[in-house]
Enzyme design. Structure first.
Site, PDB file in Angstrom:
ATOM      1  N   GLY A  31      78.499  55.780  94.234  1.00 12.38           N
ATOM      2  CA  GLY A  31      78.759  57.198  94.011  1.00 12.38           C
ATOM      3  C   GLY A  31      77.454  57.949  93.880  1.00 12.38           C
ATOM      4  O   GLY A  31      76.411  57.497  94.373  1.00 12.38           O
ATOM      5  N   SER A  32      77.504  59.060  93.183  1.00 11.27           N
ATOM      6  CA  SER A  32      76.325  59.926  93.130  1.00 11.27           C
ATOM      7  C   SER A  32      75.274  59.371  92.163  1.00 11.27           C
ATOM      8  O   SER A  32      75.582  58.597  91.250  1.00 11.27           O
ATOM      9  CB  SER A  32      76.744  61.324  92.696  1.00 11.27           C
ATOM     10  OG  SER A  32      77.244  61.276  91.386  1.00 11.27           O
ATOM     11  N   THR A  33      74.054  59.812  92.359  1.00 15.46           N
ATOM     12  CA  THR A  33      72.942  59.355  91.519  1.00 15.46           C
ATOM     13  C   THR A  33      73.146  59.774  90.071  1.00 15.46           C
ATOM     14  O   THR A  33      72.886  59.005  89.141  1.00 15.46           O
ATOM     15  CB  THR A  33      71.616  59.906  92.093  1.00 15.46           C
ATOM     16  OG1 THR A  33      71.405  59.287  93.367  1.00 15.46           O
ATOM     17  CG2 THR A  33      70.439  59.598  91.192  1.00 15.46           C
ATOM     18  N   GLY A  77      75.715  57.535  88.539  1.00 21.42           N
ATOM     19  CA  GLY A  77      75.126  56.194  88.419  1.00 21.42           C
ATOM     20  C   GLY A  77      74.259  56.074  87.172  1.00 21.42           C
ATOM     21  O   GLY A  77      74.302  55.063  86.457  1.00 21.42           O
ATOM     22  N   GLU A 110      70.766  66.286  98.255  1.00 22.90           N
ATOM     23  CA  GLU A 110      71.781  65.645  99.094  1.00 22.90           C
ATOM     24  C   GLU A 110      72.906  66.667  99.297  1.00 22.90           C
ATOM     25  O   GLU A 110      73.582  67.049  98.341  1.00 22.90           O
ATOM     26  CB  GLU A 110      72.326  64.392  98.403  1.00 22.90           C
ATOM     27  CG  GLU A 110      73.316  63.647  99.272  1.00 22.90           C
ATOM     28  CD  GLU A 110      73.920  62.419  98.591  1.00 22.90           C
ATOM     29  OE1 GLU A 110      74.299  62.517  97.415  1.00 22.90           O
ATOM     30  OE2 GLU A 110      74.014  61.373  99.257  1.00 22.90           O
ATOM     31  N   CYS A 169      76.648  58.320 102.695  1.00 21.50           N
ATOM     32  CA  CYS A 169      75.458  58.137 101.852  1.00 21.50           C
ATOM     33  C   CYS A 169      74.194  58.035 102.689  1.00 21.50           C
ATOM     34  O   CYS A 169      73.155  58.560 102.323  1.00 21.50           O
ATOM     35  CB  CYS A 169      75.626  56.915 100.970  1.00 21.50           C
ATOM     36  SG  CYS A 169      76.008  55.417 101.883  1.00 21.50           S
ATOM     37  N   GLU A 210      75.068  51.803  93.926  1.00 19.82           N
ATOM     38  CA  GLU A 210      74.798  52.299  95.289  1.00 19.82           C
ATOM     39  C   GLU A 210      74.937  53.802  95.227  1.00 19.82           C
ATOM     40  O   GLU A 210      76.048  54.322  95.090  1.00 19.82           O
ATOM     41  CB  GLU A 210      75.814  51.709  96.280  1.00 19.82           C
ATOM     42  CG  GLU A 210      75.776  50.193  96.402  1.00 19.82           C
ATOM     43  CD  GLU A 210      74.481  49.680  96.995  1.00 19.82           C
ATOM     44  OE1 GLU A 210      73.749  50.461  97.648  1.00 19.82           O
ATOM     45  OE2 GLU A 210      74.175  48.500  96.791  1.00 19.82           O
ATOM     46  N   LYS A 252      88.556  51.136  90.087  1.00 17.51           N
ATOM     47  CA  LYS A 252      88.970  52.531  89.959  1.00 17.51           C
ATOM     48  C   LYS A 252      88.505  53.282  91.199  1.00 17.51           C
ATOM     49  O   LYS A 252      87.317  53.503  91.390  1.00 17.51           O
ATOM     50  CB  LYS A 252      88.361  53.197  88.719  1.00 17.51           C
ATOM     51  CG  LYS A 252      89.032  54.548  88.441  1.00 17.51           C
ATOM     52  CD  LYS A 252      88.230  55.481  87.578  1.00 17.51           C
ATOM     53  CE  LYS A 252      87.288  56.346  88.347  1.00 17.51           C
ATOM     54  NZ  LYS A 252      87.903  57.258  89.340  1.00 17.51           N
TER      55      LYS A 252
HETATM   56  P1  NAD Z   1      80.853  60.569  92.128  1.00 13.37           P
HETATM   57  O1  NAD Z   1      79.656  60.002  91.453  1.00 13.37           O
HETATM   58  O2  NAD Z   1      81.261  61.945  91.771  1.00 13.37           O
HETATM   59  O3  NAD Z   1      82.137  59.658  91.835  1.00 13.37           O
HETATM   60  C1  NAD Z   1      82.185  58.301  92.209  1.00 13.37           C
HETATM   61  C2  NAD Z   1      83.195  57.588  91.330  1.00 13.37           C
HETATM   62  O4  NAD Z   1      82.720  57.578  89.989  1.00 13.37           O
HETATM   63  C3  NAD Z   1      84.570  58.233  91.293  1.00 13.37           C
HETATM   64  O5  NAD Z   1      85.544  57.196  91.283  1.00 13.37           O
HETATM   65  C4  NAD Z   1      84.559  58.987  89.966  1.00 13.37           C
HETATM   66  O6  NAD Z   1      85.837  59.172  89.411  1.00 13.37           O
HETATM   67  C5  NAD Z   1      83.743  58.041  89.103  1.00 13.37           C
HETATM   68  N1  NAD Z   1      83.060  58.654  87.941  1.00 13.37           N
HETATM   69  C6  NAD Z   1      82.634  59.928  87.812  1.00 13.37           C
HETATM   70  N2  NAD Z   1      82.029  60.086  86.603  1.00 13.37           N
HETATM   71  C7  NAD Z   1      82.084  58.889  85.967  1.00 13.37           C
HETATM   72  C8  NAD Z   1      81.621  58.407  84.705  1.00 13.37           C
HETATM   73  N3  NAD Z   1      80.965  59.200  83.853  1.00 13.37           N
HETATM   74  N4  NAD Z   1      81.853  57.104  84.388  1.00 13.37           N
HETATM   75  C9  NAD Z   1      82.473  56.270  85.243  1.00 13.37           C
HETATM   76  N5  NAD Z   1      82.943  56.683  86.445  1.00 13.37           N
HETATM   77  C10 NAD Z   1      82.740  57.968  86.818  1.00 13.37           C
HETATM   78  O7  NAD Z   1      80.597  60.424  93.689  1.00 13.37           O
HETATM   79  P2  NAD Z   1      81.534  60.879  94.896  1.00 13.37           P
HETATM   80  O8  NAD Z   1      81.438  62.379  95.031  1.00 13.37           O
HETATM   81  O9  NAD Z   1      82.877  60.260  94.791  1.00 13.37           O
HETATM   82  O10 NAD Z   1      80.810  60.196  96.159  1.00 13.37           O
HETATM   83  C11 NAD Z   1      79.753  60.779  96.830  1.00 13.37           C
HETATM   84  C12 NAD Z   1      78.429  60.171  96.389  1.00 13.37           C
HETATM   85  O11 NAD Z   1      78.465  58.768  96.589  1.00 13.37           O
HETATM   86  C13 NAD Z   1      77.246  60.669  97.201  1.00 13.37           C
HETATM   87  O12 NAD Z   1      76.163  60.918  96.345  1.00 13.37           O
HETATM   88  C14 NAD Z   1      76.936  59.477  98.114  1.00 13.37           C
HETATM   89  O13 NAD Z   1      75.613  59.414  98.576  1.00 13.37           O
HETATM   90  C15 NAD Z   1      77.286  58.326  97.246  1.00 13.37           C
HETATM   91  N6  NAD Z   1      77.551  57.135  98.057  1.00 13.37           N
HETATM   92  C16 NAD Z   1      76.620  56.128  98.074  1.00 13.37           C
HETATM   93  C17 NAD Z   1      76.815  55.002  98.871  1.00 13.37           C
HETATM   94  C18 NAD Z   1      75.801  53.892  98.937  1.00 13.37           C
HETATM   95  O14 NAD Z   1      76.125  52.823  99.477  1.00 13.37           O
HETATM   96  N7  NAD Z   1      74.596  54.073  98.430  1.00 13.37           N
HETATM   97  C19 NAD Z   1      77.983  54.902  99.635  1.00 13.37           C
HETATM   98  C20 NAD Z   1      78.920  55.938  99.585  1.00 13.37           C
HETATM   99  C21 NAD Z   1      78.689  57.049  98.783  1.00 13.37           C
END
Ligand code: NAD
Length: 492
Positions: A236-238, A241, A393, A294, A259, A183
């Site tokens: 994605g975001s903490t 996660g 962040e 990130c 991640e 997704k």
């Molecule tokens: P986000 O957490 O908002 O969304 C990431 C993904 O998760 C999207 O596809 C979203 O639709 C999905 N999602 C949202 N809520 C969900 C839930 N409850 N259940 C399942 N899926 C869900 O993050 P974002 O704004 O897309 O990305 C930015 C974040 O990602 C920043 O915090 C960044 O640091 C982090 N990031 C980390 C790394 C790493 O390698 N550590 C790499 C890239 C980005």
């Protein structure tokens, strides 16, 4: 790479399930171009029924397509072909990536696409390198561990590097013999559809690599909870996660790779060689993708005597950047992904200034020549560990500056209470560099550089609330396998 007209890019929408595009009635999500805010397409939102269709399809393909049971070198051959097709598709794939994300066309074509292809190739090479071990037992027994794929991996990706982040999930999963349901972010849904299409063209059996579209709350949660998902891998975001980890615990104690976010320090000592290079590294690490990275090096910690000369150089480099649409060849400063995200950046900077910080550079919207949201690279001084811009962040081109006098002080400032994704140490003193490598609570430490190379063997992942497990490296391959222990009594 030349500029292109965003209206000329052909978009294929839908889910990609069982080797076919699938459209659906029901709720849709509008998709806007970050560069100018124009809504250019929409995607269907996969509800529980559609998620089930995708996962069931993947499960059937896992069991019956022969992918998991194929000779590993054969699987590797198909994945190498996949990598070649991705490379050959760079002009189209690069445009698709640039159109819908914050990646300027020159970078999307010159880095994101080739890096995606090379990552797939790297994991193709793993397919026949790790099958398990024969273990030491007494003479009457034969003991071994056998590496086996999980089944269907649920992968969830963010918007900041849509192709690269997705490839870090799907490449090791596929090489290890799994099926995948991916997704992408609802803000960047299209380039990975093309990726899945190319996989099938290369010979990956239909149903082994599927893409479903949708938001987090419905589609993401349904995917994570689905009983036939054996493992979840997320970037994605903490905050998200943590929610995913809870959902994994409550739906079959599924293993999970996370991640997550970061607030990475850049520690510069007065003896750091070649100040101009250091300034370029620091500025680059917070302005690349407009800080929407990130591992953005967002906290500059500098030995007091160097603070002024370094800040001045960074300011000059900030001023050289050219904000603009991702489809303009000369763009060197990306747009911010969305208007709400730009407002969030503004809010954090404003509140940090109100609390006593000094604005050295930036601190305002930039003009990118379109209706998109752009933000000037910003340097905030006179901040403390408690300042909002130091703690949170920002995910924008906002750098904070703190000074130190001693090594101990530098290390204490570098440790963030929550995050531990990456750190940079810049010094000519090898002993000191190694003391920081040992002392820093971070999943990656770069010394006299910042950012990864194309050494895919070096894994990436966070300490503390920046994540669990690794992408890249041998670790990511192993994380897509489970290990069966076997003990045979030879006396029977
Ligand atoms: P986000 O957490 O908002 O969304 C990431 C993904 O998760 C999207 O596809 C979203 O639709 C999905 N999602 C949202 N809520 C969900 C839930 N409850 N259940 C399942 N899926 C869900 O993050 P974002 O704004 O897309 O990305 C930015 C974040 O990602 C920043 O915090 C960044 O640091 C982090 N990031 C980390 C790394 C790493 O390698 N550590 C790499 C890239 C980005």
């Amino acid at each position: 790479m030349d500029s292109f007209n965003p209206n000329d890019v052909e978009i294929r929408s839908g889910h990609y399930i069982g080797g076919e595009y699938v459209e659906a009635d029901g709720r849709r999500i509008e998709v806007a171009r970050p560069s100018d805010g124009v809504v250019y397409a929409s995607v269907p939102l996969a509800d529980a029924g559609m998620v089930d269709r995708a996962v069931e399809n993947a499960w059937q393909a896992f069991r019956h397509s022969g992918w998991a049971r194929m000779a590993p070198r054969e699987r590797a051959k198909i994945l190498r072909r996949f990598a070649e097709l991705v490379e050959a598709d760079a002009p189209a794939l690069g445009r698709l990536e640039a159109l819908g994300s914050t990646r300027p066309i020159a970078q999307a074509t010159g880095w994101d696409v080739p890096f995606t292809a090379e990552g797939i190739r790297f994991y193709a090479e793993f397919a026949d390198k790790l099958g398990g071990d024969v273990t030491a037992t007494d003479h009457d027994h034969l003991g071994m561990t056998i590496a086996e794929p999980y089944g269907v991996i649920g992968a969830i990706a963010p918007w900041n590097f849509p192709l690269v982040m997705a490839s870090w999930k799907i490449a090791p999963a596929l090489a290890a013999g799994n099926a995948v349901v991916l997704k992408p972010s609802e803000m960047t849904p299209f380039s990975v559809l093309r990726l899945a299409e190319l996989a099938v063209q290369a010979g990956v059996p239909a149903g082994i690599f599927n893409v479903i579209q949708g938001d987090g709350r419905v589609t993401g949660e349904e995917l994570v909870r689905h009983p036939k998902i054996s493992k979840v891998t997320f970037t994605g975001s903490t905050r998200t996660g943590a929610a995913i980890m809870a959902a994994c615990a409550n739906s079959g104690t599924k293993p999970v790779t996370l991640e997550l976010g970061g607030k990475s320090p850049q520690i510069v000592f007065a003896d750091a060689p070649r100040l101009d290079d250091v300034a370029r590294r620091i500025a680059g690490s917070i302005t690349g993708n407009a800080g929407q990275v990130c591992v953005a090096g967002s906290r500059l910690l500098v030995e007091r005597s160097l603070a002024e000369p370094l800040a001045e150089r960074i300011g000059k480099l900030f001023a050289e950047l050219k904000p603009g649409a991702t489809w303009a060849a000369g763009t060197t400063l990306s747009p911010i992904i969305s208007a709400p995200q730009a407002a969030r950046i503004e809010g954090i900077v404003g509140r940090t200034l109100e609390a006593g910080a000094t604005l050295r550079f930036g601190g305002a919207r930039a003009d990118g020549g379109t209706d998109g949201a752009f933000y000037t690279p910003t340097l905030l001084a006179d901040v403390t560990a408690g300042s909002e811009a130091v703690r949170e962040e920002v995910f924008g081109p906002v750098l904070t500056l703190q000074t130190f006098d001693t090594e101990e002080e530098a290390l204490a400032l570098a440790q963030h209470p929550d995050y531990g994704l990456a750190a940079g140490v810049h010094t000519a003193d090898l002993g000191r560099a190694l003391r920081f490598v040992r002392g820093l609570e971070a999943g990656t430490v770069w010394v006299n550089r910042y950012g990864r190379t194309s050494d895919f063997m070096i894994p990436t992942g966070g300490y503390k609330r920046s994540g669990i497990g690794k992408d890249l490296g041998r670790q990511a391959y192993e994380a897509n396998l489970r290990f069966k222990s076997v003990l045979i009594d030879l006396r029977a």
